[in-house]
Design a protein around this motif. Structure first.
Motif, PDB file in Angstrom:
ATOM      1  N   LYS A   1       6.264  49.908 -40.493  1.00  0.00           N
ATOM      2  CA  LYS A   1       5.037  49.169 -40.805  1.00  0.00           C
ATOM      3  C   LYS A   1       3.817  49.995 -40.410  1.00  0.00           C
ATOM      4  N   GLY A   2       2.840  50.071 -41.319  1.00  0.00           N
ATOM      5  CA  GLY A   2       1.614  50.809 -41.058  1.00  0.00           C
ATOM      6  C   GLY A   2       1.657  52.269 -41.477  1.00  0.00           C
ATOM      7  N   GLU A   3       2.852  52.789 -41.725  1.00  0.00           N
ATOM      8  CA  GLU A   3       2.972  54.174 -42.186  1.00  0.00           C
ATOM      9  C   GLU A   3       2.764  54.219 -43.694  1.00  0.00           C
TER      10      GLU A   3
ATOM     11  N   GLU B   1       1.052  52.209 -48.547  1.00  0.00           N
ATOM     12  CA  GLU B   1       1.107  51.872 -47.127  1.00  0.00           C
ATOM     13  C   GLU B   1       2.100  50.739 -46.930  1.00  0.00           C
TER      14      GLU B   1
ATOM     15  N   THR C   1       3.172  47.486 -45.576  1.00  0.00           N
ATOM     16  CA  THR C   1       2.574  46.288 -44.978  1.00  0.00           C
ATOM     17  C   THR C   1       3.565  45.611 -44.037  1.00  0.00           C
TER      18      THR C   1
END
Length: 112
Positions: free
Chosen positions: A48-50, A98, A100
């Motif tokens: 997540k976030g990558e 990205e 989420t």
């Protein structure tokens, strides 16, 4: 002599694509299955976030979301993609994504 074009996966066996790459916190994990002048196929696991920053590719890129969700940007327009969905990004058009949430995808890049 036998020729092979697909690598990093056992032949003659069944596989769950989602089990071939594992999530790692703060990382993007990849497994290349095909890499040649005309075709590239890679499995990815994104924490997540990558993500992948905006770029363009020399061929059409198709992603199949195996698990989780991602926000994909194509030519400045954002869309949400979830497990079971496919998105195609045309050659030479800037795109990025990205995670989420943790997500896995199969990327197929087809070049001329």
């Amino acid at each position: 002599m036998s020729r092979t074009f697909i690598k990093n996966i056992d032949f003659g066996k069944t596989h769950e694509l989602a089990e071939l790459v594992d999530y790692q916190p703060g990382r993007v994990v990849s497994l290349t299955l095909v890499q040649n002048e005309a075709l590239s196929m890679t499995l990815f696991a994104f924490a997540k976030g990558e993500g992948v920053s905006t770029h363009s590719a020399p061929g059409d890129a198709m992603v199949y979301i195996i698990d989780g969700r991602a926000e994909i940007t194509i030519g400045g327009e954002k869309l949400a993609a979830a497990a079971g969905q496919t998105v195609v990004m045309p050659a030479d058009i800037p795109h990025g994504l990205e995670a989420t949430e943790d997500f896995k995808m199969l990327l197929i890049l087809v070049k001329q």
